[in-house]
Each structure stands twice: as structure tokens, then as C-alpha cells.
Design an enzyme around this catalytic site. Structure first.
Site, PDB file in Angstrom:
ATOM      1  N   ARG A 234      -6.032 -25.823  10.151  1.00  0.00           N
ATOM      2  CA  ARG A 234      -4.817 -25.319  10.429  1.00  0.00           C
ATOM      3  C   ARG A 234      -3.845 -26.635  11.138  1.00  0.00           C
ATOM      4  O   ARG A 234      -3.478 -27.047  11.952  1.00  0.00           O
ATOM      5  CB  ARG A 234      -4.810 -24.166  11.388  1.00  0.00           C
ATOM      6  N   ASP A 258      -4.766 -31.964   5.244  1.00  0.00           N
ATOM      7  CA  ASP A 258      -5.008 -30.647   4.578  1.00  0.00           C
ATOM      8  C   ASP A 258      -4.275 -30.141   4.574  1.00  0.00           C
ATOM      9  O   ASP A 258      -4.196 -29.064   4.071  1.00  0.00           O
ATOM     10  CB  ASP A 258      -6.472 -30.476   4.100  1.00  0.00           C
ATOM     11  N   GLU A 263       3.023 -24.827   5.490  1.00  0.00           N
ATOM     12  CA  GLU A 263       2.750 -25.295   4.200  1.00  0.00           C
ATOM     13  C   GLU A 263       2.779 -24.032   3.790  1.00  0.00           C
ATOM     14  O   GLU A 263       3.558 -24.064   2.245  1.00  0.00           O
ATOM     15  CB  GLU A 263       1.150 -25.483   4.399  1.00  0.00           C
ATOM     16  N   HIS A 295      -3.469 -28.107   1.416  1.00  0.00           N
ATOM     17  CA  HIS A 295      -4.668 -27.414   1.401  1.00  0.00           C
ATOM     18  C   HIS A 295      -5.719 -27.001   0.028  1.00  0.00           C
ATOM     19  O   HIS A 295      -5.801 -25.519  -0.510  1.00  0.00           O
ATOM     20  CB  HIS A 295      -4.441 -25.541   1.425  1.00  0.00           C
TER      21      HIS A 295
END
Ligand code: NAI
Length: 329
Positions: A234, A258, A263, A295
């Protein structure tokens, strides 16, 4: 029973439409994120199916409950974005998909390691421009390198097994050591020792108040200069401005992300026609030794199919009065 899927993408429509729909249920796909301004779209929907960047804070849950929602079915393993106490007070049940394909995320972490190490992103662009030079593309053998795994649950364990195959030395940090991994040669150590000994660190622990900004200015200072950090966990596991400082002075040699703390406002949408408003992300994107994916670690056919099947069977179990995969405060 009507099930409203917020933040749904075309691939969600495909995977949920192909999965087994419980009797008496219908699906409604909503592209918008769930938030205070969109919660009313779920009026009279007994089930709201939400993803990681949906807002499941107390005010949104209050609005959902007032509109007749009784179940929040998460299409994710992580549930750090849900106010579980508020859900409980409002009588809302919350279920999740605890494991859909740990391999999907573990393999993406490895993809980031290989691409960063062998500079695949730079080589791809170069050869397409007719530039066949090799300067700046020197990598290192993964064989014999020390990899630190923070969190050895489902994903961290799958990642450990892949990295063992490369011939890496494996160190791990987790409050609950996994004896199968220990038998594989994984050594459990305190976080600080791992930061000092590993050349590659990969984060696979959940985001909790205790793991927020686990990687910060102090922990980055303990790394070997030029180390690689991979975060598919996360975004808020790391203090992003501190990463920029560590990249600027070379303390961090490679960074693969990622996930990103901010985000929610950006990922999963095509923003290529708009000026990027996030200056921290914009700065990160200027480094040649940084790869950011939006993500997508979970995005394999197998994972999407498992997410849809488990979510719908969670809903069927809850409707039958035998809830499964419940998340409680
Ligand atoms: P899991 O629950 O199987 O494993 C998490 C592990 O972290 C557990 O062994 C736990 O003991 C450990 N842990 C907890 N606190 C820790 C700490 N302070 N330090 C070190 N370890 C700690 O979860 P799973 O399925 O392996 O997923 C891990 C995380 O990956 C999720 O919480 C989620 O945030 C993230 N994730 C990211 C995805 C993506 O697409 N990028 C997709 C799915 C999950």
C-alpha cells in the site's frame, strides 16, 4: 437483491458477468468511485461492492445504510480504507476476498525487480529509436544477493519462493514467522537488521497504524547505498517525499512502486490529456531508476476470475445467513 459495483472497469464487468451470480441477484456497474457525492447511486441496493480507492469512511457508510445497504462486499484483500467501527455501529456487514492469487502480486514485484535491474524500460525505448548502445544499462546478478521481505503472508511467501529460485539469500520480518519458509532457508530478523543487510527490500505487509510510513527518512538511512525498494503493498507504507531525497543522493538505487499514497485521485483512469497536478508523483517520474505501475499487480485473468467468484459467493453466504470472509473491527 441488487448489487452495485463502484469503481468498476470493463474487466470487472467481464469477470463478474462470467461468474456464478447468486439466485435472485442482479448486478449494476458504476464507473464512479464511491464517495459522499456518489453514495446515493446505491439507494435501494442491499449490497455495495467496493474497491480499494473507494471511500468507506463513516459519513459515506452512514449514507449507504440510510439508503438501504446492508452489506459491503470488498473486491480486495486489503480493508484499510473501511471504517470498521462505523460499519459495525450502523449494522453493516463487511466481507472481503482474503486471497485471490498471491502469485499475481508476487510475480509483479519480481517483474519490477527484473525490469529495474536490467533497465528493460530504458532498453525498450532505446531500441525503438534505433539506439542500440548499452551505456547505462549494466545490471547485477540476482544470484547470491540478499532480499528482505517485509510481511510473509500469502503474497510475501509466494514472493519468497520465487526469489529462492533465483538463488537469493532471503531475510524476512513478520510478527508471525512461517515455518515452511524457514525450512526453505528464510531467516527472520528485526526490521532494522534487514534494512542493513539486504540489497533488495520488498514490502508485503498490510497498511495499519503501525506500518504507516514504515519506510521513512530514518529507515532509508539504514539501507546499503544503492539498494532497491519495491512496494506492491500500500502506498502509505512509505513516506514518499523521503524516497525522493534518498533517490537524489543515491541512497536508493532503484525504486519500483505499484501503489502510491495519493493514488486514489489518479490511478485506474487515463489522465494523459491533463497536466499532472501531483508534484511528488511528477518528481518521482523524472528518475530513470524508478518504475511506477498504477496498482496493476493484481491484474491477471486468474486473479480477476477468483475475485469475482469469491465476491459473489461471499454475497450468497451472507444472504443465506452463513457469512464467510467477514471483516470485523
Ligand atoms: P496476508 O494477510 O496473507 O499477509 C500479511 C502479512 O503481513 C502477515 O503475515 C502479517 O503477520 C504480516 N505483518 C503484519 N504487520 C507486519 C509488520 N508490522 N511487519 C511485517 N509484517 C507484518 O496478506 P497478503 O494477501 O499477503 O497481502 C499483503 C498486502 O498486499 C495486503 O494487505 C495489501 O495491502 C497488498 N495487496 C496489494 C495488491 C496490489 O495489487 N498491489 C493486491 C493484493 C494485496
Amino acid at each position: 437483491m441488487r448489487i452495485m459495483l463502484f469503481s468498476s472497469q470493463p474487466y470487472d464487468r467481464d469477470s463478474f458477468s462470467a461468474a456464478t451470480l447468486p439466485d435472485g441477484c442482479s448486478l449494476a456497474f458504476q464507473h464512479a468511485h464511491l464517495g459522499l457525492d456518489t453514495a446515493a447511486l446505491a439507494n435501494n441496493c442491499e449490497v455495495v461492492c467496493a474497491f480499494i480507492n473507494d471511500d468507506l469512511s463513516a459519513p459515506v457508510l452512514q449514507q449507504l445504510a440510510a439508503g438501504g445497504t446492508r452489506l459491503i462486499a470488498l473486491r480486495s484483500a486489503g480493508y484499510n480504507h473501511v471504517d470498521l467501527q462505523a460499519a459495525q455501529q450502523l449494522g453493516l456487514s463487511v466481507v472481503r476476498v482474503p486471497a485471490y492469487s498471491p502469485f499475481a502480486i508476487a510475480e509483479h514485484a519480481v517483474a519490477l525487480i527484473l525490469a529495474l535491474n536490467r533497465r528493460i524500460h530504458r532498453a525498450f525505448n532505446r531500441t525503438r529509436e534505433g539506439d542500440f548502445s548499452l551505456h547505462g544499462l549494466i545490471g547485477f546478478d540476482l544470484h547470491g544477493k540478499t532480499v528482505g521481505i517485509i510481511g510473509t503472508g500469502q503474497i510475501g511467501a509466494a514472493f519468497a519462493r520465487i526469489m529462492a529460485g533465483f538463488g537469493c539469500q532471503l531475510l524476512a520480518h513478520d510478527p508471525y514467522p512461517d515455518s515452511d519458509l524457514q525450512a526453505l532457508g528464510v531467516r527472520y530478523l528485526p526490521l532494522d537488521e534487514i534494512l542493513q543487510q539486504a540489497q533488495i527490500i520488498s514490502l508485503h505487509c498490510p497498511l495499519t497504524p503501525g506500518t504507516r510510513h514504515l519506510i521513512n527518512q530514518q529507515s532509508l538511512a539504514r539501507l546499503q547505498p544503492g539498494s532497491m525498494l519495491i512496494n506492491t503493498g500500500r502506498g502509505a507504507l512509505v513516506d514518499t517525499p523521503a524516497l525522493i531525497d534518498a533517490l537524489k543522493d543515491g541512497q536508493l538505487g532503484y525504486l519500483g512502486l505499484d501503489v502510491y499514497e495519493e493514488e486514489a485521485a489518479l490511478f485506474f483512469e487515463d489522465q494523459s490529456d491533463l497536466p499532472l497536478q501531483d508534484d511528488v508523483l511528477a518528481r518521482l517520474l523524472t528518475f530513470p531508476n524508478v518504475i511506477i505501475t498504477a496498482h496493476q499487480a493484481f491484474l491477471t485473468r486468474e486473479a480477476l476470475s477468483a475475485i469475482a467468484e469469491t465476491t459473489l459467493s461471499n454475497i450468497a453466504d451472507w444472504a443465506a445467513g452463513t457469512p464467510n470472509n467477514l471483516v470485523t473491527a
